[in-house]
Design a protein around this motif. Structure first.
Motif, PDB file in Angstrom:
ATOM      1  N   MET A   5       0.821  -1.185   0.000  1.00 19.82           N
ATOM      2  CA  MET A   5       0.000   0.000   0.000  1.00 19.82           C
ATOM      3  C   MET A   5       0.872   1.259   0.000  1.00 19.82           C
ATOM      4  SD  MET A   5      -3.383   0.609   1.797  1.00 19.82           S
ATOM      5  CE  MET A   5      -4.201   2.086   2.157  1.00 19.82           C
ATOM      6  N   SER A   6       1.973   1.212   0.703  1.00 22.08           N
ATOM      7  CA  SER A   6       2.875   2.362   0.773  1.00 22.08           C
ATOM      8  C   SER A   6       3.492   2.652  -0.597  1.00 22.08           C
ATOM      9  CB  SER A   6       3.978   2.108   1.799  1.00 22.08           C
ATOM     10  OG  SER A   6       4.892   3.155   1.804  1.00 22.08           O
ATOM     11  N   GLN A   7       3.803   1.585  -1.338  1.00 27.82           N
ATOM     12  CA  GLN A   7       4.376   1.780  -2.673  1.00 27.82           C
ATOM     13  C   GLN A   7       3.353   2.384  -3.623  1.00 27.82           C
ATOM     14  OE1 GLN A   7       5.763  -2.106  -3.687  1.00 27.82           O
ATOM     15  NE2 GLN A   7       7.708  -1.852  -2.604  1.00 27.82           N
ATOM     16  N   GLU A   8       2.085   2.011  -3.436  1.00 29.66           N
ATOM     17  CA  GLU A   8       1.025   2.551  -4.281  1.00 29.66           C
ATOM     18  C   GLU A   8       0.859   4.051  -4.031  1.00 29.66           C
ATOM     19  OE1 GLU A   8      -3.775   2.167  -4.647  1.00 29.66           O
ATOM     20  OE2 GLU A   8      -2.626   0.352  -4.211  1.00 29.66           O
ATOM     21  N   ILE A   9       0.920   4.461  -2.778  1.00 29.95           N
ATOM     22  CA  ILE A   9       0.813   5.882  -2.438  1.00 29.95           C
ATOM     23  C   ILE A   9       2.019   6.641  -2.983  1.00 29.95           C
ATOM     24  CG2 ILE A   9       0.817   7.535  -0.529  1.00 29.95           C
ATOM     25  CD1 ILE A   9      -0.852   5.518   1.049  1.00 29.95           C
ATOM     26  N   SER A  10       3.198   6.063  -2.852  1.00 31.06           N
ATOM     27  CA  SER A  10       4.409   6.695  -3.368  1.00 31.06           C
ATOM     28  C   SER A  10       4.332   6.848  -4.881  1.00 31.06           C
ATOM     29  CB  SER A  10       5.634   5.868  -2.987  1.00 31.06           C
ATOM     30  OG  SER A  10       6.794   6.413  -3.528  1.00 31.06           O
ATOM     31  N   GLY A  11       3.830   5.836  -5.551  1.00 31.87           N
ATOM     32  CA  GLY A  11       3.672   5.897  -7.010  1.00 31.87           C
ATOM     33  C   GLY A  11       2.673   6.968  -7.411  1.00 31.87           C
ATOM     34  N   ASN A  12       1.580   7.069  -6.646  1.00 34.98           N
ATOM     35  CA  ASN A  12       0.583   8.108  -6.925  1.00 34.98           C
ATOM     36  C   ASN A  12       1.162   9.498  -6.712  1.00 34.98           C
ATOM     37  OD1 ASN A  12      -1.456   6.358  -7.673  1.00 34.98           O
ATOM     38  ND2 ASN A  12      -2.338   6.247  -5.621  1.00 34.98           N
ATOM     39  N   ASN A  13       1.952   9.664  -5.672  1.00 37.91           N
ATOM     40  CA  ASN A  13       2.564  10.971  -5.410  1.00 37.91           C
ATOM     41  C   ASN A  13       3.520  11.366  -6.533  1.00 37.91           C
ATOM     42  OD1 ASN A  13       1.196  11.311  -3.025  1.00 37.91           O
ATOM     43  ND2 ASN A  13       2.863  10.569  -1.739  1.00 37.91           N
ATOM     44  N   LYS A  14       4.274  10.413  -7.037  1.00 43.98           N
ATOM     45  CA  LYS A  14       5.180  10.706  -8.149  1.00 43.98           C
ATOM     46  C   LYS A  14       4.401  11.077  -9.402  1.00 43.98           C
ATOM     47  CE  LYS A  14       9.037   7.848  -6.639  1.00 43.98           C
ATOM     48  NZ  LYS A  14       9.878   6.680  -6.924  1.00 43.98           N
ATOM     49  N   ARG A  15       3.314  10.383  -9.633  1.00 44.36           N
ATOM     50  CA  ARG A  15       2.488  10.676 -10.801  1.00 44.36           C
ATOM     51  C   ARG A  15       1.867  12.069 -10.691  1.00 44.36           C
ATOM     52  NH1 ARG A  15      -2.521   6.952 -11.910  1.00 44.36           N
ATOM     53  NH2 ARG A  15      -3.131   8.059 -10.049  1.00 44.36           N
ATOM     54  N   ILE A  16       1.401  12.427  -9.503  1.00 43.13           N
ATOM     55  CA  ILE A  16       0.824  13.752  -9.278  1.00 43.13           C
ATOM     56  C   ILE A  16       1.880  14.829  -9.497  1.00 43.13           C
ATOM     57  CG2 ILE A  16      -0.114  15.290  -7.507  1.00 43.13           C
ATOM     58  CD1 ILE A  16      -1.589  12.822  -6.385  1.00 43.13           C
ATOM     59  N   ALA A  17       3.073  14.611  -8.974  1.00 44.04           N
ATOM     60  CA  ALA A  17       4.161  15.582  -9.142  1.00 44.04           C
ATOM     61  C   ALA A  17       4.530  15.728 -10.617  1.00 44.04           C
ATOM     62  CB  ALA A  17       5.366  15.165  -8.318  1.00 44.04           C
ATOM     63  N   ARG A  18       4.617  14.626 -11.334  1.00 46.59           N
ATOM     64  CA  ARG A  18       4.962  14.668 -12.757  1.00 46.59           C
ATOM     65  C   ARG A  18       3.873  15.392 -13.556  1.00 46.59           C
ATOM     66  NH1 ARG A  18       5.417   9.324 -13.968  1.00 46.59           N
ATOM     67  NH2 ARG A  18       3.290   9.293 -14.712  1.00 46.59           N
ATOM     68  N   ASN A  19       2.608  15.097 -13.264  1.00 50.38           N
ATOM     69  CA  ASN A  19       1.507  15.766 -13.956  1.00 50.38           C
ATOM     70  C   ASN A  19       1.480  17.260 -13.657  1.00 50.38           C
ATOM     71  OD1 ASN A  19       0.667  13.423 -15.165  1.00 50.38           O
ATOM     72  ND2 ASN A  19      -0.949  13.007 -13.676  1.00 50.38           N
ATOM     73  N   THR A  20       1.753  17.623 -12.411  1.00 49.97           N
ATOM     74  CA  THR A  20       1.782  19.031 -12.034  1.00 49.97           C
ATOM     75  C   THR A  20       2.881  19.761 -12.772  1.00 49.97           C
ATOM     76  OG1 THR A  20       0.924  18.494  -9.835  1.00 49.97           O
ATOM     77  CG2 THR A  20       2.006  20.630 -10.096  1.00 49.97           C
ATOM     78  N   LEU A  21       4.053  19.183 -12.818  1.00 48.11           N
ATOM     79  CA  LEU A  21       5.168  19.797 -13.538  1.00 48.11           C
ATOM     80  C   LEU A  21       4.851  19.924 -15.024  1.00 48.11           C
ATOM     81  CD1 LEU A  21       8.058  20.880 -13.413  1.00 48.11           C
ATOM     82  CD2 LEU A  21       8.844  18.552 -13.826  1.00 48.11           C
ATOM     83  N   THR A  22       4.254  18.909 -15.586  1.00 44.71           N
ATOM     84  CA  THR A  22       3.871  18.940 -16.999  1.00 44.71           C
ATOM     85  C   THR A  22       2.874  20.065 -17.264  1.00 44.71           C
ATOM     86  OG1 THR A  22       4.215  16.562 -17.176  1.00 44.71           O
ATOM     87  CG2 THR A  22       2.900  17.592 -18.897  1.00 44.71           C
TER      88      THR A  22
END
Length: 65
Positions: free
Chosen positions: A1-18
């Motif tokens: 579950m922790s890896q899923e949250i970490s993956g979501n946070n990275k995706r959110i950060a990447r989308n925000t930067l984009t």
């Protein structure tokens, strides 16, 4: 579950930067296009205030405020 949250946070950060990059590029293209159009239409003297209004317009269009 922790890896899923970490993956979501990275995706959110990447989308925000984009989105920030896309907004910046759109603003630059719009400002340049406006300048070229003014030159094409023969407007010789446009002040920095006009560029400020154009920036405010695009900010309103992109950001919604």
């Amino acid at each position: 579950m922790s890896q899923e949250i970490s993956g979501n946070n990275k995706r959110i950060a990447r989308n925000t930067l984009t989105l920030y990059i896309r907004t910046f590029v759109t603003m630059i293209v719009g400002l340049y296009t406006g300048r070229v159009m003014l030159e094409t239409f023969g407007v010789d003297n446009y002040s920095g205030g006009d560029s400020g209004y154009e920036f405010a317009y695009y900010r309103h269009y992109v950001c919604g405020y």
